[in-house]
Design an enzyme around this catalytic site. Structure first.
Site, PDB file in Angstrom:
ATOM      1  N   LYS A 176     -32.754  13.695  -8.183  1.00 54.65           N
ATOM      2  CA  LYS A 176     -31.593  14.728  -7.842  1.00 54.65           C
ATOM      3  C   LYS A 176     -31.375  15.862  -8.094  1.00 54.65           C
ATOM      4  O   LYS A 176     -30.166  15.328  -9.132  1.00 54.65           O
ATOM      5  CB  LYS A 176     -30.534  13.413  -7.228  1.00 54.65           C
ATOM      6  CG  LYS A 176     -29.656  14.406  -6.461  1.00 54.65           C
ATOM      7  CD  LYS A 176     -27.666  14.135  -6.505  1.00 54.65           C
ATOM      8  CE  LYS A 176     -27.245  14.262  -7.615  1.00 54.65           C
ATOM      9  NZ  LYS A 176     -27.055  15.790  -7.477  1.00 54.65           N
ATOM     10  N   GLU A 252     -26.266  10.869 -21.096  1.00 56.61           N
ATOM     11  CA  GLU A 252     -26.338  12.354 -21.441  1.00 56.61           C
ATOM     12  C   GLU A 252     -24.795  12.791 -21.199  1.00 56.61           C
ATOM     13  O   GLU A 252     -25.247  13.472 -20.159  1.00 56.61           O
ATOM     14  CB  GLU A 252     -27.525  13.235 -21.786  1.00 56.61           C
ATOM     15  CG  GLU A 252     -27.704  14.125 -22.942  1.00 56.61           C
ATOM     16  CD  GLU A 252     -26.655  15.657 -22.333  1.00 56.61           C
ATOM     17  OE1 GLU A 252     -26.026  15.384 -22.993  1.00 56.61           O
ATOM     18  OE2 GLU A 252     -27.147  15.966 -21.630  1.00 56.61           O
ATOM     19  N   CYS A 286     -23.787  21.688 -22.455  1.00 49.73           N
ATOM     20  CA  CYS A 286     -22.816  21.034 -23.142  1.00 49.73           C
ATOM     21  C   CYS A 286     -23.081  20.294 -24.826  1.00 49.73           C
ATOM     22  O   CYS A 286     -21.793  20.093 -25.438  1.00 49.73           O
ATOM     23  CB  CYS A 286     -23.565  19.120 -22.631  1.00 49.73           C
ATOM     24  SG  CYS A 286     -25.498  18.934 -23.045  1.00 49.73           S
ATOM     25  N   GLU A 380     -13.338  20.214 -22.535  1.00 49.85           N
ATOM     26  CA  GLU A 380     -14.294  20.709 -22.774  1.00 49.85           C
ATOM     27  C   GLU A 380     -14.740  22.228 -22.243  1.00 49.85           C
ATOM     28  O   GLU A 380     -13.882  21.869 -21.114  1.00 49.85           O
ATOM     29  CB  GLU A 380     -15.858  19.865 -22.556  1.00 49.85           C
ATOM     30  CG  GLU A 380     -17.380  20.204 -22.178  1.00 49.85           C
ATOM     31  CD  GLU A 380     -18.848  19.186 -21.791  1.00 49.85           C
ATOM     32  OE1 GLU A 380     -19.626  19.879 -22.083  1.00 49.85           O
ATOM     33  OE2 GLU A 380     -18.217  18.561 -21.606  1.00 49.85           O
TER      34      GLU A 380
END
Length: 479
Positions: A176, A252, A286, A380
């Protein structure tokens, strides 16, 4: 790659799924305009994908490793053949700069080459039992059907980083891709078909209802693996769901990478590294440097040099910095910057953005005097913002650096290599760039500590994530 390649089938290299009546639009973030429509799948399509993967699973697991290797090598060659077309597609649906998009295609293709090589290097063990009377055979077998869930920020590399090792290990997969960027994944799936990957081995579902599709997979007893790249919050939800059936899970997740500069660092090299670590992909990475800790004695010099570079950045659809992925992303980054300014930070430098008002652009900015507890330091950012803090005492520095619950990546620039290595080893991060602003490499284990995830991708470790160890005890009379 013509416009027809922008529209995708619900699944690829497998039997036709149930008819899908709904579609959703894919938007160019540099203009806000629709560039394609793709099928909007749900639980029925998710189940059909698993049906197809299940049908192909036994034959694929028994396919010789050399054959799987050659198919992956062929996929690598086809990706390089279509590099410009794939890069243009990434730029169109993701907004990534042309240079970053081309680099991503090359990086993504390398996973097929690397795992084409690793496919024939499966390891095991054989030896006598210490107690006698038996011989021990240890081997690795495919974990089974693997559900792969990928994000929008690397629409080529995230699928290949998961598909490559899964196929090398002998697993069939259901994938997906992110709703924001499904077109590149569809194009890669078609290349896998062209490479000769059999029907049913790779199955793709495009959807705006990720929860329904992935839940369907996690509740299906035929699915034995979940590999997810995305936010820590979503990863936690998937881990809870995976626990119900004890599904093998690789995660992750989020990052909050510190970028440390010592007093004796090569400032030119540090600024060069900062530009890569912070602004590659517009900061929507990331592993992006999220918070800069610069020694107080060189901070002003570092800020001046970094600011000059940032002000020179060309922002736009064909520039060095593309748009953010959505209007929501722009709003989120804006709020973090405004909150930092309200807490006492100041703008050192800012680039210009297109004046036509189109697209989801955010001006790259450097901030100084950022409080250590500011939201922009703790969260983040996922945007082109460089918040700079200063430090003098190494113990206090490490306390600040390791205060985060995230531990994906970090960067250290120091003049003395031993100091850099010592600092790197003291930082709670799965990956540390030492005098280097780029970490990703298919031959290296990619992954984090703490709430940044479980498991590793890339290297031999990435292949092992899609295998399970089996031990055979063979009767062996001592007489």
């Amino acid at each position: 790659m013509d416009d027809r390649s922008h529209d995708g089938d619900m699944t690829t290299t497998q039997a036709t799924p149930p008819h899908v009546t709904s579609e959703f639009s894919v938007v160019d973030p540099s203009t806000g305009e629709t560039i394609a429509t793709v099928p909007d799948g749900g639980p029925a399509e998710a189940t059909a994908a698993v049906d197809s993967a299940s049908t192909a699973a036994r034959a694929w697991a028994r396919t010789p490793a050399r054959t799987r290797s050659e198919l992956l090598h062929r996929a690598f060659e086809l990706m390089l053949r279509d590099r410009e077309e794939l890069a243009a597609l990434i730029t169109k649906e993701n907004g990534k700069s042309p240079a970053d998009a081309r680099a991503e295609v090359t990086y993504a293709a390398e996973f097929f080459r690397w795992y084409g090589e690793e496919a024939v290097r499966t390891d095991g063990a054989y030896g006598p039992s210490p107690a006698g009377g038996a011989r021990t055979v240890v081997t690795r077998r495919p974990v089974g059907i693997a559900a792969l869930v990928t994000p929008w920020n690397f629409p080529a590399a995230m699928p290949t980083r998961k598909i490559g090792p899964a196929l090398a290990a002998g697993c069939t997969v259901v994938l997906k891709p992110a709703a924001e960027t499904p077109l590149t994944a569809l194009a890669i799936a078609r290349l896998l078909t062209e490479a000769g990957v059999p029907d049913g081995v790779v199955n793709l579902v495009t959807t705006t209802d990720a929860s329904a599709v992935v839940t369907t997979w996690l509740e299906d007893p035929r699915v034995r693996k979940i590999s997810f790249t995305g936010s820590t919050g979503v990863g936690q939800i998937l881990l809870r769901q995976a626990a119900d059936r004890v599904v093998n899970a690789s995660m992750e997740l989020g990052g909050n990478a510190p970028f440390v500069v010592t007093a004796d660092a090569d400032l030119d090299a540090a600024v060069d590294g900062a530009m890569i670590a912070k602004f590659r992909g517009g900061g929507q990475v990331c592993t992006a440097a999220n918070r800069f800790y610069v020694h107080a004695t060189i901070a002003e010099d570092f800020l001046a040099r970094l600011g000059k570079r940032v002000e020179a950045l060309r922002v736009g659809a064909s520039g060095e910095i593309g748009p953010l992925i959505s209007a929501k992303a722009v709003s989120g980054v804006t709020k973090l910057v405004e909150s930092a300014l309200a807490a006492g930070a100041r703008v050192v430098a800012r680039a210009e953005i297109p004046s036509d008002g189109k697209g989801y652009f955010f001006a790259p900015v450097v901030l100084a005097d950022v409080p250590a507890d500011a939201d922009i330091v703790r969260e983040e950012i996922f945007g082109p913002v460089a918040p700079v803090l200063t430090w003098r005492d190494e113990d206090e520095l490490l306390e600040l650096v390791n205060a985060s619950e995230m531990g994906l990546a970090a960067y250290v620039y120091a003049g003395n290599l031993q100091d850099a290595l010592r600092l790197g080893e003291a930082i709670d991060a799965g990956m540390v760039g030492i005098n280097r602003g780029l970490l990703s490499d298919p031959s290296a284990p990619f992954g984090g500590l703490k709430q940044s995830g479980l498991g590793r991708e890339g290297a031999r470790e990435g292949l092992h994530e899609f295998t399970e160890i089996q031990y055979l005890s063979v009767d062996w009379p001592t007489a």
